[in-house]
Write a protein that holds these residues in place. Structure first.
Motif, mmCIF file in Angstrom:
data_model
loop_
_atom_site.group_PDB
_atom_site.id
_atom_site.type_symbol
_atom_site.label_atom_id
_atom_site.label_comp_id
_atom_site.label_asym_id
_atom_site.label_seq_id
_atom_site.Cartn_x
_atom_site.Cartn_y
_atom_site.Cartn_z
ATOM 1 N N PHE A 198 0.845 -1.198 0.000
ATOM 2 C CA PHE A 198 0.000 0.000 0.000
ATOM 3 C C PHE A 198 0.884 1.253 0.000
ATOM 4 C CE2 PHE A 198 -2.670 -3.367 1.729
ATOM 5 C CZ PHE A 198 -3.792 -3.241 0.926
ATOM 6 N N PHE A 199 1.253 1.725 1.173
ATOM 7 C CA PHE A 199 2.032 2.955 1.252
ATOM 8 C C PHE A 199 3.409 2.739 1.858
ATOM 9 C CE2 PHE A 199 -2.500 4.245 1.831
ATOM 10 C CZ PHE A 199 -2.670 4.761 0.555
ATOM 11 N N TRP A 200 3.764 1.506 2.126
ATOM 12 C CA TRP A 200 5.071 1.200 2.700
ATOM 13 C C TRP A 200 5.608 -0.051 2.022
ATOM 14 C CZ3 TRP A 200 8.028 4.257 5.548
ATOM 15 C CH2 TRP A 200 9.171 3.716 6.141
ATOM 16 N N PRO A 201 6.886 -0.073 1.631
ATOM 17 C CA PRO A 201 7.418 -1.238 0.925
ATOM 18 C C PRO A 201 7.359 -2.508 1.773
ATOM 19 C CG PRO A 201 8.897 0.648 0.735
ATOM 20 C CD PRO A 201 7.872 1.015 1.761
ATOM 21 N N VAL A 202 7.051 -3.610 1.131
ATOM 22 C CA VAL A 202 7.077 -4.927 1.760
ATOM 23 C C VAL A 202 8.357 -5.609 1.310
ATOM 24 C CG1 VAL A 202 5.921 -7.150 1.999
ATOM 25 C CG2 VAL A 202 4.566 -5.041 1.788
ATOM 26 N N GLY A 203 9.315 -5.697 2.215
ATOM 27 C CA GLY A 203 10.629 -6.172 1.824
ATOM 28 C C GLY A 203 11.362 -5.086 1.047
ATOM 29 N N LEU A 204 12.486 -5.437 0.473
ATOM 30 C CA LEU A 204 13.244 -4.488 -0.338
ATOM 31 C C LEU A 204 13.843 -5.229 -1.524
ATOM 32 C CD1 LEU A 204 14.313 -1.618 -0.723
ATOM 33 C CD2 LEU A 204 16.310 -2.248 0.638
#
Length: 290
Positions: free
Chosen positions: A49-55
């Motif tokens: 959504f508004f924050w990365p999941v993993g990198l």
């Protein structure tokens, strides 16, 4: 003075509306950043959504190493810098004479400029002119077609007309000619307007799409906007056949689209803060003293 109840309600309402408008601009951008940085499976499952999941920077690596994006980025910079410089130069040289009240046939010339806002030469005649001048497949075709924006020219003309006559008269008494008056007096007083129009022209050239499609057939001269649009079409990626199904699902998805949009948007966001200070300056502050 204490603010009345109705005033407080109105203030809360205005602030709420402004916050909602700001969120409609910020949240989609944050979503794109999160998509471009998240892992592929999280993007495919709709968990971002508004924050990365993993990198995961795989999409960025693929975007710059396995596509013509880097070359297209260079073309975009050349088109934007060269086009903006030429447009600002010609706009100043057009707006300044038209702002002088002693110019012969000033009103008919201004009317002729206004006419071009309503009627243009048309797509096909313009293309034929560029083709006959051997300007197709060159940057000059992009620069000449949109060299002067009549709207921007009229804004600049109105700004020059609003500069107090005392300023120009004092400069002329000191011996300034027209060119010295323009370079040493008019333009320094017009920095907020010049910065604004420079940004307008720059954004227009950076996002140029249709003119590139019409006048540039050589892929090595196309800008980032056209290349990203082409990359988002699976059939235009020749090397996608060499990738396995899992890699295709990760890259040809919202993630790769987000990377393309980020690469297109970030340069303008980087340039904007350097011009923002001129937007809030007093336009005529300090021009007349005493």
């Amino acid at each position: 003075m204490r603010e009345s109840t109705s005033g407080k309600i109105f203030s809360v309402f205005v602030h709420t509306v402004l916050i909602i408008i700001a969120l409609t601009c910020i949240l989609p951008f944050l979503h794109l950043i999160a998509l471009s940085l998240s892992e592929g499976h999280a993007v495919d499952l709709g968990q971002v959504f508004f924050w990365p999941v993993g990198l995961d920077l795989t999409a960025y690596e693929y975007f710059f190493q396995n596509t013509p994006a880097l070359r297209a980025f260079t073309n975009s910079v050349i088109i934007t810098v060269g086009g903006t410089a030429l447009s600002m130069l010609t706009t100043v040289l057009t707006a300044y004479p038209l702002s002088r009240r002693y110019l012969y046939a000033r009103k008919p010339l201004t009317t002729a400029a206004l006419f071009t806002m309503l009627f243009s030469g048309g797509m096909i005649p313009t293309y034929l002119v560029m083709n006959n001048l051997n300007l197709t497949n060159t940057y000059w075709s992009l620069w000449f077609v949109g060299l002067i924006s009549t709207y921007n020219m009229l804004i600049m003309k109105s700004f020059f007309e609003n500069i107090p006559g005392e300023v120009t008269e004092a400069a002329q008494i000191d011996g300034c000619g027209e060119m010295q008056l323009l370079l040493r007096v008019i333009l320094p007083l017009s920095l907020p307007m010049l910065a604004t129009l420079t940004l307008f022209y720059g954004v227009g050239y950076w996002n140029m799409f249709m003119n590139v499609i019409l006048y540039i057939n050589r892929t090595e001269l196309q800008n980032l906007t056209v290349v990203v649009q082409s990359m988002l079409q699976i059939q235009s990626m020749d090397n996608m056949m060499a990738m396995d199904i899992m890699q295709q699902q990760e890259l040809i998805s919202e993630k790769l689209k987000a990377v393309g949009v980020m690469v297109m948007v970030v340069p303008m966001l980087v340039v904007y803060p350097f011009l923002q200070k001129y937007f809030v300056q007093g336009i005529m502050l300090g021009s007349i003293k005493g």
